[in-house]
Scaffold this motif. Sequence first.
Motif, PDB file in Angstrom:
ATOM      1  N   GLN A  93       0.833  -1.205   0.000  1.00 38.28           N
ATOM      2  CA  GLN A  93       0.000   0.000   0.000  1.00 38.28           C
ATOM      3  C   GLN A  93       0.870   1.258   0.000  1.00 38.28           C
ATOM      4  N   GLN A  94       1.892   1.258   0.871  1.00 38.84           N
ATOM      5  CA  GLN A  94       2.771   2.427   0.962  1.00 38.84           C
ATOM      6  C   GLN A  94       3.583   2.612  -0.320  1.00 38.84           C
TER       7      GLN A  94
ATOM      8  N   HIS B 121       2.639   2.051  -3.271  1.00 39.52           N
ATOM      9  CA  HIS B 121       1.777   2.688  -4.262  1.00 39.52           C
ATOM     10  C   HIS B 121       1.424   4.120  -3.856  1.00 39.52           C
ATOM     11  N   ARG B 122       1.310   4.373  -2.561  1.00 38.02           N
ATOM     12  CA  ARG B 122       0.919   5.697  -2.065  1.00 38.02           C
ATOM     13  C   ARG B 122       2.081   6.685  -2.092  1.00 38.02           C
TER      14      ARG B 122
END
Length: 621
Positions: A63-64, A66-67
């Motif tokens: 997630q990180q 991609h963020r």
Amino acid sequence: MLSLGWFSALAMALFSLHMLQALCFPYFWKDFVFLWSVVRYGVRLELFKLTSRVCTVLDRFIQQAHRIPNKAFVIYEGRIFTYKDVELRSNRLANVFLHKLDVRKGDCVALLMNNEPDFICVWFALAKLGCSVAFLNTNIKSRALLHCFSCCGAKTMIVGADVECVDGIISTLVEDNIQVWSMSSQCRNTQVQSLLAHVDAASDKPVPAILRAATSLKTPTLYIFTSGTTGLPKAAVITHLQSLKASGGFWAFGVTHNDVVYIPLPLYHSAASLVGIGGTIELGATCVLKKKFSASQFWSDCRKNNVTVFQYIGELCRYLCNQPKTELDKVHRVRMGVGNGLRQDVWKEFHRRFGKIQMCEVYGSTEGNLCFMNHVGKIGTVGRSNFFYRLLFKYDLVKYDMKKDQPMKDQFGFCQRVKKGETGLLLSKVSALSPFFGYAGSKQLTENKLIRNVFVKGDVYMNTGDLMAEDHEGFIAFKDRVGDTFRWKGENVATTEVAETLGLLDFVQEVNVYGVAVPGHEGRAGMAAMILRPDLTFDGNKLFKHVVMDLPTYAQPLFIRLQVVMETTSTLKQQKFQLVESGFNPSAIADPLYVLDYQQNSYVPLTDGIYQSIVCGERKL
């Protein structure tokens, strides 16, 4: 006029309540904020149970990535590795493991690497395939390495480019159908294959997400080997539940995404991997990874990389205090240290030398089901408890019989709780909220860690093996390990208390206290191994006055051993086993030895003649 009177009365009432809270409940707001954080994080984990869809540490990393793809994730030896860099590198490795090594979901793979970014990349690559990973200690030797394989059932091992301890057992591993792959471009042993050529040519596309999907928090994801002072390592089972709990530690202490975390501890231990790397990922922060801890380079690393939070363990802070003083000691941006094993005397000296850095002590073992966190920052304590904390985490301190080396029982065969302020053995209740997953490879090892029928028939507690005390304000202090405390002249001697007292002497740089057997005497006599400060000499007269003034007779060390280097574990914990085994015989020990002499009011050299008089019972102790 009436409304003004009501306003004044309300203001006075609120002020009175504030004063009452400040006087009677001074830690109320700190406790409230901390427990609220713990509860919020716990609710998130409970939701995973209800939905059967676990967002693991790896999922959080993806997630990180991609963020915040271009944010620095790891800084290593001056090189920056972004979240995207590690994501793509781990994808390549995952494809190699899947297509070249034939690694499959559910397999266990052993990882033998020193601190470097590829440790994290290999770990995540295997996790993306749904494999459990066994972190092997790079300091252990052939016999222990083979034992580790038998514990976790690994059939593949990934070795770091600079790791050599595996050389002597490769033939044995290959005979056992264990494939060995190296991150080195050139392998000296023909039975070891290089991964690098395959990695460079591999796709950086992600492997199917279904491979890493976890449906239960209780699924094992890692095996981390405990570094005990005796015996072979034990493989602690680390589930997604434990990994996620550990990754929330930084957040609970108030670390943010803007912080830069310094990790000088080995990644094969839980503090660096679960708390350090996991905590950095949870926040989306940046970490500075050190290949190996260096006291002389610590502060320059912190200044160069704008470090704001660092991890410590064992004697690390003492080593920093022992470095020569400089005018740059307080020139840094470090605001917090997170770790465990910080002695009270070192804590105070650390603050004097390097400024009022918030030291956040954490108590817990790799395999344990209980954690204390010193969110208040009171010096000398490992955590704080209260009524609400006890509702969430069930633990007790029970009376312990040092002579019999077991908990004391009442007339009905149940354990007895200690009173506030008294030292007792810490037991943690095993329940659905706080499960104990034990060790891999031996059900008996897991069972040995448990105590049953503690307060009522059928209850089960984990025996931490630690002696603790809880004061009237709820602060919890570590006193000693059960195996380290010894009895002399019918009294219990806590090694940590004696060590702290001896450490106050100006010529003592480091001290390790333990008990040695003396023929003809019950229990064990106190002995202290010391390292002297540079340019200072041992002063037997000053030491005698100090121990007689500050320690009871039974706790005064009878023997002193001067050393140049203090033996420690890879997590910088002092080793006692070899010291205990070697005893106090001057003929068998090359180090200078001294003995307590009440007639001369000093510690005098321990000669062969004095040793023989002690062994024969001619000299009274």
